[in-house]
Write a protein that holds these residues in place. Sequence first.
Motif, short mmCIF file in Angstrom:
data_model
loop_
_atom_site.label_atom_id
_atom_site.label_comp_id
_atom_site.label_asym_id
_atom_site.label_seq_id
_atom_site.Cartn_x
_atom_site.Cartn_y
_atom_site.Cartn_z
N GLU A 73 0.84 -1.20 0.00
CA GLU A 73 0.00 0.00 0.00
C GLU A 73 0.88 1.25 0.00
OE1 GLU A 73 -2.51 2.08 -0.77
OE2 GLU A 73 -3.84 0.64 0.22
N GLY A 74 0.68 2.10 -1.03
CA GLY A 74 1.40 3.37 -1.10
C GLY A 74 0.48 4.57 -0.97
N PHE A 75 -0.84 4.32 -0.83
CA PHE A 75 -1.85 5.35 -0.59
C PHE A 75 -2.00 6.34 -1.76
CE2 PHE A 75 -0.06 4.07 3.53
CZ PHE A 75 -1.18 3.46 4.06
N GLU A 76 -1.55 5.94 -2.94
CA GLU A 76 -1.71 6.80 -4.12
C GLU A 76 -3.01 6.50 -4.86
OE1 GLU A 76 0.35 9.27 -4.74
OE2 GLU A 76 1.64 8.69 -3.06
N GLY A 77 -3.65 5.40 -4.55
CA GLY A 77 -4.88 4.99 -5.20
C GLY A 77 -5.24 3.60 -4.74
N VAL A 78 -6.27 3.02 -5.35
CA VAL A 78 -6.77 1.71 -4.93
C VAL A 78 -6.00 0.60 -5.63
CG1 VAL A 78 -8.78 0.19 -4.87
CG2 VAL A 78 -9.06 2.66 -4.50
N THR A 79 -5.48 -0.34 -4.85
CA THR A 79 -4.94 -1.58 -5.39
C THR A 79 -5.82 -2.71 -4.88
OG1 THR A 79 -3.47 -2.10 -3.54
CG2 THR A 79 -2.59 -0.64 -5.25
N GLY A 80 -5.81 -3.85 -5.52
CA GLY A 80 -6.65 -4.95 -5.07
C GLY A 80 -6.23 -5.52 -3.73
N HIS A 81 -4.96 -5.31 -3.38
CA HIS A 81 -4.43 -5.94 -2.17
C HIS A 81 -3.76 -4.89 -1.28
CE1 HIS A 81 -5.23 -9.91 -3.87
NE2 HIS A 81 -4.79 -9.42 -5.01
N GLY A 82 -4.50 -3.82 -0.99
CA GLY A 82 -3.99 -2.74 -0.17
C GLY A 82 -4.63 -2.73 1.21
N LEU A 83 -4.74 -1.53 1.80
CA LEU A 83 -5.27 -1.37 3.15
C LEU A 83 -6.55 -0.54 3.11
CD1 LEU A 83 -1.95 -0.51 4.99
CD2 LEU A 83 -3.31 -2.57 5.36
N ILE A 84 -7.45 -0.82 4.05
CA ILE A 84 -8.65 -0.02 4.25
C ILE A 84 -8.74 0.38 5.72
CG2 ILE A 84 -9.95 -1.04 2.34
CD1 ILE A 84 -11.39 -2.81 4.41
N SER A 85 -9.42 1.49 5.98
CA SER A 85 -9.58 1.97 7.35
C SER A 85 -10.76 1.27 8.02
CB SER A 85 -9.82 3.48 7.35
OG SER A 85 -8.76 4.16 6.74
N VAL A 86 -10.57 0.95 9.30
CA VAL A 86 -11.64 0.36 10.11
C VAL A 86 -11.76 1.19 11.38
CG1 VAL A 86 -12.45 -1.68 11.35
CG2 VAL A 86 -11.19 -1.95 9.20
N GLY A 87 -12.89 1.90 11.51
CA GLY A 87 -13.08 2.78 12.66
C GLY A 87 -13.29 4.21 12.21
N ASN A 88 -13.04 5.16 13.11
CA ASN A 88 -13.30 6.58 12.84
C ASN A 88 -12.08 7.23 12.18
OD1 ASN A 88 -14.29 9.18 12.84
ND2 ASN A 88 -13.87 9.53 15.00
N ASP A 89 -12.07 7.25 10.86
CA ASP A 89 -10.95 7.79 10.09
C ASP A 89 -11.34 9.13 9.49
OD1 ASP A 89 -8.88 8.37 8.39
OD2 ASP A 89 -9.12 6.60 7.12
N PRO A 90 -10.72 10.25 9.92
CA PRO A 90 -11.05 11.56 9.35
C PRO A 90 -10.45 11.79 7.97
CG PRO A 90 -9.32 11.78 10.98
CD PRO A 90 -9.77 10.33 11.03
N ALA A 91 -9.65 10.83 7.49
CA ALA A 91 -9.08 10.87 6.13
C ALA A 91 -8.32 12.17 5.87
CB ALA A 91 -10.18 10.67 5.08
N THR A 92 -7.41 12.51 6.79
CA THR A 92 -6.59 13.71 6.65
C THR A 92 -5.57 13.52 5.53
OG1 THR A 92 -6.82 14.11 9.01
CG2 THR A 92 -5.06 15.29 7.88
N ALA A 93 -5.49 14.48 4.61
CA ALA A 93 -4.54 14.40 3.50
C ALA A 93 -3.15 14.83 3.98
CB ALA A 93 -5.00 15.30 2.36
N VAL A 94 -2.15 14.00 3.73
CA VAL A 94 -0.78 14.31 4.13
C VAL A 94 0.18 13.92 3.01
CG1 VAL A 94 -1.12 14.18 6.62
CG2 VAL A 94 -0.66 12.10 5.34
N ALA A 95 1.32 14.60 2.94
CA ALA A 95 2.32 14.31 1.93
C ALA A 95 3.04 13.00 2.26
CB ALA A 95 3.33 15.46 1.85
N GLY A 96 3.46 12.29 1.20
CA GLY A 96 4.06 10.99 1.39
C GLY A 96 5.58 10.98 1.38
N TRP A 97 6.14 9.85 1.79
CA TRP A 97 7.57 9.61 1.67
C TRP A 97 7.94 9.48 0.19
CZ3 TRP A 97 12.35 9.73 3.18
CH2 TRP A 97 13.29 8.83 2.67
N THR A 98 7.12 8.76 -0.55
CA THR A 98 7.24 8.71 -2.00
C THR A 98 5.88 9.07 -2.58
OG1 THR A 98 6.66 6.36 -2.06
CG2 THR A 98 9.00 6.91 -1.98
N GLY A 99 5.84 9.52 -3.81
CA GLY A 99 4.57 9.91 -4.41
C GLY A 99 4.01 11.15 -3.74
#
Length: 201
Positions: A73-99
């Motif tokens: 998971e690189g959080f740049e978009g949806v992959t079939g085998h990535g991560l999803i949030s479970v719980g109260n996620d405010p989905a704050t946008a932050v800059a990445g290490w890559t991308g």
Amino acid sequence: GAAFTAATVAADQSFALDTDYRMIKTLENFDSKGRLKDEIDYKFNRLSYHWLDNAPNPAATIYNAKAGQCMVEGFEGVTGHGLISVGNDPATAVAGWTGDKAKQLLTSFTLQSAQAVEKSENRYRFSCWARAAQATTLTLRARSGATVHASTTVVYAAGSVNQWTYLETTLDVTTAPATFTFEVATSATITIDDVAWIPNS
């Protein structure tokens, strides 16, 4: 010259070939857009591809594991085998290490693999890049619903505060069933990027 029989494909899609053909590579499993997910060569070396929804090239290529046996998971978009949030996620946008993007993980939610992982080894290697304003502990679990089969931690140390730092550890999943879910939880706010769970053979 030597007799030669051309390869044919029968009505049932079975493939018949002459003994002069050599099997070099087998392509297995494709995503909903027809893009290759798994391949294996004649020496049984395996390679898997992980694609973003609309990207022309793979987001990640993993050796010695099928796409369904690992998670990236690189959080740049949806992959079939990535991560999803479970719980109260405010989905704050932050800059990445890559991308362009990373994930700000809070104590109010966890991240879980979007699809169940097919266990291929009894040990999995977890890695990510992380950044936080304080020392933080990531808790890593293999679970099925409410049942936790294995758990370990990795620490983002106080000496790394406000710096991107590479974290890595292994998780023993011997007691996990044939399919299970990976989970990442945090003790404090932390930004993570380039997360991977890969079989550790």
